[in-house]
Scaffold this active site. Structure first.
Site, PDB file in Angstrom:
ATOM      1  N   SER A 212       0.808  -1.224   0.000  1.00 36.02           N
ATOM      2  CA  SER A 212       0.000   0.000   0.000  1.00 36.02           C
ATOM      3  C   SER A 212       0.840   1.273   0.000  1.00 36.02           C
ATOM      4  O   SER A 212       0.570   2.215   0.748  1.00 36.02           O
ATOM      5  CB  SER A 212      -0.954   0.002   1.206  1.00 36.02           C
ATOM      6  OG  SER A 212      -1.767  -1.144   1.201  1.00 36.02           O
ATOM      7  N   GLU A 327      -6.736  -2.943  -0.994  1.00 34.47           N
ATOM      8  CA  GLU A 327      -8.094  -2.755  -0.495  1.00 34.47           C
ATOM      9  C   GLU A 327      -9.136  -2.905  -1.608  1.00 34.47           C
ATOM     10  O   GLU A 327     -10.329  -3.032  -1.330  1.00 34.47           O
ATOM     11  CB  GLU A 327      -8.236  -1.398   0.177  1.00 34.47           C
ATOM     12  CG  GLU A 327      -8.043  -0.201  -0.734  1.00 34.47           C
ATOM     13  CD  GLU A 327      -7.878   1.087   0.054  1.00 34.47           C
ATOM     14  OE1 GLU A 327      -8.581   2.050  -0.270  1.00 34.47           O
ATOM     15  OE2 GLU A 327      -7.061   1.122   0.994  1.00 34.47           O
ATOM     16  N   HIS A 354      -6.376  -8.000   7.969  1.00 37.28           N
ATOM     17  CA  HIS A 354      -7.307  -6.874   7.998  1.00 37.28           C
ATOM     18  C   HIS A 354      -8.486  -7.203   8.928  1.00 37.28           C
ATOM     19  O   HIS A 354      -8.332  -7.970   9.875  1.00 37.28           O
ATOM     20  CB  HIS A 354      -7.761  -6.551   6.579  1.00 37.28           C
ATOM     21  CG  HIS A 354      -6.749  -5.765   5.798  1.00 37.28           C
ATOM     22  ND1 HIS A 354      -7.084  -4.806   4.870  1.00 37.28           N
ATOM     23  CD2 HIS A 354      -5.397  -5.782   5.822  1.00 37.28           C
ATOM     24  CE1 HIS A 354      -5.998  -4.283   4.351  1.00 37.28           C
ATOM     25  NE2 HIS A 354      -4.954  -4.864   4.915  1.00 37.28           N
TER      26      HIS A 354
END
Length: 445
Positions: A212, A327, A354
């Protein structure tokens, strides 16, 4: 575009996903970015004067951040704004932060990783805890890094939430290394607080992968808007000088990742969906949706500050490294089950940590509906009915306390009758208006 005012409350319980009985023709606004809202709340709390957040996200995650800051003595006022999704926020910083506080992070990773360093600036103890379903989320590397920077933490030897930060009103800072392989939020949380450290911060990432990265770029950009220049002498290395943060009014972009299921819906149901206010430049991972959806067969166009996705000649299987945009994985898996060939997504081992193990949950849910999905160590492979010859059937789609799992169930339900999401209330984490917007997209049914 609708001019309605949206309720901030999400429905609870089972949700019978509606089937699209006609091609879509929808234009929607999407609430503000969670990632930007929570970063700007932290920076506003550390700034040299009041700041206004314009059109921020109003959701469980952002409310947890606001409540956490208020518990530390920061004044956060709701003031009228122009967003149909809720008020603006006026933030008055506190210095020093109050001790004797409890920060309940709920399920918000940004809250537990961004607020924890700020607790070191408090004048007393701060208990940092979370919802029982989030106590498993990785925090050991963050705790170790904070201790290396001079923060006094009592975690009972468990290296996890809950823990108590014994605030002394300041944090020494300095030079440290961190393995952020499981979450880039470790890096962002330290960078956001770094200008207030006594000697700033020199941070190196030493892990094999850094997931990310766009979220770290977002953090660096947010700091720059407030006058803090972050040096990047090498990949995985950041230097933040000690100094002040400007007070500033900040307009929050729409949450581009929350737009993903709506844009993907055009490819599943046919027709087109337009999302207003799409920024020409953005560090949000969702900004890469335009390229990814086009690669998977969508027709993508921009006009007048909006992004439109229309159905093309089918959905195509792909082989993609999603490490920078992990995501988006649940939505893209929802597309992949309708593709004309197998799809492999990899580089996403970290999403096992997550809200739930997203790889395992996605594979189990697709399989439960009669589809075929295989877990891989760092990803997932989807073999669609176009290849297996098996038809997707009705059934329960389990949300697993995960907002993106819930929206993926609704996406698949557009084409598969009888899909029931077992807990649609999980969408309140980042998009409490999801079902309202979904119904609006389907023509107000």
């Amino acid at each position: 575009m609708s001019s309605r005012v949206y309720s901030p409350e999400a429905p609870q319980g089972e949700y019978a996903a509606p089937v699209a009985d006609a091609p879509l023709d929808a234009a929607l606004a999407i609430p503000g970015s969670k990632s930007l809202t929570n970063r700007e709340l932290i920076l506003a709390a550390l700034a040299e004067g009041p700041s206004r957040l314009i059109a921020p996200l109003q959701s469980d995650d952002s409310r947890r951040m606001v409540e956490g800051l208020r518990s530390l003595g920061v004044v956060v006022e709701e003031v009228p704004g122009e967003s149909p999704f809720g008020p603006d926020l006026l933030v008055h910083p506190a210095s020093p932060f109050s001790g004797g506080a409890t920060v309940d992070c709920g399920q918000a990773g940004t809250v537990m990783r961004f607020l924890a360093p700020l607790a070191g600036f408090a004048s007393g103890d701060v208990l940092v805890t979370a919802h029982e379903s989030a106590l498993h989320r990785p925090m050991a590397e963050m705790i170790r890094a904070m201790r290396d920077l001079g923060v006094d933490i009592d975690d009972g030897g468990h290296w996890s939430l809950p823990f108590t930060v014994r605030g002394h009103g300041h944090v020494r800072g300095g030079e440290i290394s961190i393995d952020a392989s499981v979450s880039s939020q470790f890096v962002s949380g330290l960078l956001l607080a770094a200008p207030r450290f006594d000697v700033g911060l020199h941070l190196r990432h030493v892990g094999a992968r850094l997931p990310s990265v766009p979220h770290i770029d977002m953090t660096v950009e947010a700091l720059a808007r407030r006058g803090v220049h972050v040096e990047r002498p090498a990949a995985g290395e950041w230097i933040v000088p000690a100094g002040s943060l400007r007070a500033k009014d900040i307009a929050i972009e729409p949450d581009l990742s929350n737009a993903a299921p709506f844009l993907a819906a055009a490819m599943v149901a046919g027709g087109s969906v337009t999302v207003a206010g799409w920024p020409p430049h953005s560090t949000q991972p969702g900004a890469q949706l335009a390229d990814i959806l086009q690669l998977m067969g969508g027709r993508v166009s921009r006009r007048g500050g909006a992004l439109t996705v229309a159905a093309g000649r089918g959905i195509h299987g792909v082989d993609l490294d999603l490490s920078a945009v992990s995501e988006l994985t649940p939505t893209l898996v929802g597309l992949a089950v309708f593709a004309d060939s197998p799809t492999t997504f990899h580089g996403i081992a970290h999403i096992r940590g997550h809200e739930t193990d997203r790889i395992a949950a996605l594979a189990a849910n697709v399989t439960a509906l009669g589809g075929s999905a295989e877990e891989m160590p760092d990803g997932i492979r989807v073999i669609p009915p176009a290849v297996t010859g098996r038809k997707l059937t009705s059934g329960t789609w389990r949300a697993h306390h995960d907002h993106r799992m819930a929206t993926t169930g609704a996406l698949i339900g557009l084409r598969v009758p009888g899909v029931v999401v077992d807990e649609i209330g999980t969408t309140a984490k980042t998009l409490p208006q999801f079902t309202q917007l979904w119904d609006e997209m389907l023509g107000g049914r």
